[in-house]
Structure formats: structure tokens, C-alpha cells
Design a protein around this motif. Structure first.
Motif: not given
Length: 300
Positions: A31-56
Motif C-alpha cells: 500500500y502506497m499513500p498518495d500525498a498529492s491528494i491530501l493538500g498538505l504543504v512541506n513542513g511538520a505534518n501528521e497524517y493517519e494512514v488507514t489501509f486494509v491489508p489485501r492478503r497474498n
């Protein structure tokens, strides 16, 4: 927590399986987070990444998380990981630890901004027990961006729950025009349950009350149709004139109502049945006096 958007984009997350010998192996797709959709700027940001593991492999469980940071260019990137957790249905929940986490940082509306002009200082101070401890949200004059503060609650709220936030304008008093730079939105996980709303005290459901000292309490009695477990406050925008805002406390409270009874004028008689909208983590107490705690009665 990350200081450059490229850090989040260079982060890969896997579900892992850790066996009895404490050996770890990858057990899910990446799973790779897409920072471009968050609208965040360079600097100290905290973001919670939520994902459902798709088992192989359906026969291998996922009981851990592996975070990989890297890219084609070695930029000396670093990332702070505060915690990793998962949620399950709980038939016997506890009501302790009302706020379990807080996310904060800055959004630039498509622009790259200097982090000295926008952000959040001491983002966890409003959570502690010290009544004089506060979190400071700030945005420079003319900066086209927002600082954000988003407490995450232990359990979901019902749509009618009320939010109270104890505020102080360090540069003066809070007023209708000043608060136009503040907005809010509630979430269920990472999914918003409403559109971003500007604080407008002319709207029904928003009230500014007197607080301790020179502070004030913004009361948000603005029902939504879905449950939620996170509320995000933003300070900024092109119309922002506030610049600085101190946040001392954020609380959610149940909206108590008596079913089929005029809440402004009613009588309760002995052996009369009253139906209440019992909510999660909600206790009701009956009193024989309008104020104080000495008149508490039995609940039977």
C-alpha cells in the motif's frame, strides 16, 4: 510525522506475518499513500494512514505492519512513526481515553508555503489535564493556506453529539467576523461525513459562550446523518483575519432530549416512565435541585 511531501510518497506499507520464532514475512500487497491528494504543504505534518491489508495468501494471517522508506534519489529523508494499531468490534467497550490521538499540520491549497508562517504549536497540549495548557494554531496574514487540528476519538459519536471547543484569541476578543477564519468537518475514519463548514454564528446550532477568564466556548450543535470519530478544525483561508487561536479544550457531549415531551416545560411524576435517547458512553443522573450536586437521586 513527515517534513516533506516526497517522504510520504516514498513510503510503502505492507501487512506482515510474525511467527512464533519472531520472524517476519510480507503477507499482503503493498500500500502506497498518495500525498498529492491530501493538500498538505512541506513542513511538520501528521497524517493517519488507514489501509486494509489485501492478503497474498489466504492461509497466512496479517499480525504486523512493515513500513519501508526509500526512493530512486537518496535525499536523506526521515519519518516519525508514532503508533500502529487495528480496530475490531468490541462488545464490552470502555469509555476511558476519550481522545486517543490528534493530527495536525498545514494545507497550502496547491501552494508551497514557508512552515514558519503556518502550522500548529504544541498540538497535544489541549488534551492534558492542565486547565491553562493550550494548543496554538497560527496562519500568517495573507497566507493562502490553513493550519489544521484534528482530534481522533476512542469510539464513534452519534450524529447528534455536540462539540464544545474552549478558545482564546491572543490578540483580542473573539467575534463573528474574526471567527470566519475557522472551519470544521467531521469524519468517520478517513471519510468525511459532511462538507467543510465555515463557523458562522448567524447559523442555527453555533453559539459562542463565555468561558473561564478571557476565553470563550464555541458550541457546535450541528447534527449530521452519520456517525463520526474525528473532527478537523482549520484556521486560515483568504478571508482569515484571526491569525492566531489558542485551543484549551475540545469535548464532545451527548445531546439529551426527552422523547415526545416539550424540553422547556414538563413535569415528572412519581412512577412516570420517561424515554431518553440513551447514547454510547452516556449516563443520566436525576437531581432534586436545579443546581449543584447535593440533590442527586436514585436512578430507580
Amino acid at each position: 510525522e513527515f517534513s516533506l511531501l516526497s517522504v510520504l510518497s516514498a513510503t510503502s506499507i505492507y501487512g506482515t506475518n510474525i511467527n512464533s520464532s519472531n520472524n517476519s514475512s510480507i503477507a499482503s500487497d503493498v500500500y502506497m499513500p498518495d500525498a498529492s491528494i491530501l493538500g498538505l504543504v512541506n513542513g511538520a505534518n501528521e497524517y493517519e494512514v488507514t489501509f486494509v491489508p489485501r492478503r497474498n495468501n489466504a492461509n497466512v494471517s496479517v499480525n504486523g505492519v512493515r513500513i519501508v522508506l526509500g526512493g530512486l534519489l537518496n535525499l536523506g529523508l526521515n519519518i516519525k512513526v508514532f503508533e500502529a494499531y487495528y480496530k475490531v468490534d468490541n462488545l464490552n467497550p470502555t469509555c476511558a481515553n476519550e481522545i486517543v490521538d490528534v493530527l495536525s499540520g498545514a494545507r497550502g491549497n496547491g501552494l508551497d508555503l514557508l512552515t514558519a508562517t503556518i502550522g500548529v504549536n504544541n498540538p497535544r497540549n489541549f488534551m492534558d489535564a492542565d486547565p491553562n495548557s493550550f494548543t496554538n494554531m497560527f496562519v500568517g496574514v495573507g497566507v493562502a493556506g490553513d493550519s489544521y487540528l484534528a482530534p481522533v476519538f476512542y469510539a464513534s459519536s452519534v450524529g447528534t453529539d455536540i462539540i464544545e471547543i474552549e478558545l482564546q484569541n491572543p490578540n483580542g476578543i473573539l467575534s463573528l467576523g474574526v471567527l470566519n477564519g475557522l472551519s470544521y468537518r467531521r469524519f468517520n475514519g478517513d471519510s468525511p461525513v459532511e462538507n467543510l463548514k465555515t463557523v458562522d454564528l448567524n447559523l442555527i446550532g453555533l453559539t459562542l459562550l463565555s468561558g473561564p477568564g478571557n476565553r470563550q466556548i464555541l458550541r457546535i450543535d450541528d447534527p449530521v446523518t452519520a456517525s463520526w470519530d474525528k473532527i478537523e478544525f482549520r484556521l486560515g483561508g483568504l478571508v482569515n483575519v484571526l491569525g492566531n487561536l489558542n485551543v484549551y479544550k475540545i469535548e464532545r457531549k451527548p445531546k439529551v432530549s426527552l422523547m415526545q415531551i416539550d424540553p422547556e416545560n414538563y413535569s415528572v411524576c412519581r412512577e412516570t416512565t420517561i424515554q431518553l435517547n440513551q447514547g454510547y458512553c452516556t449516563d443520566y443522573k436525576w437531581y432534586s435541585t436545579p443546581t449543584g450536586t447535593s440533590g442527586e437521586l436514585s436512578n430507580t
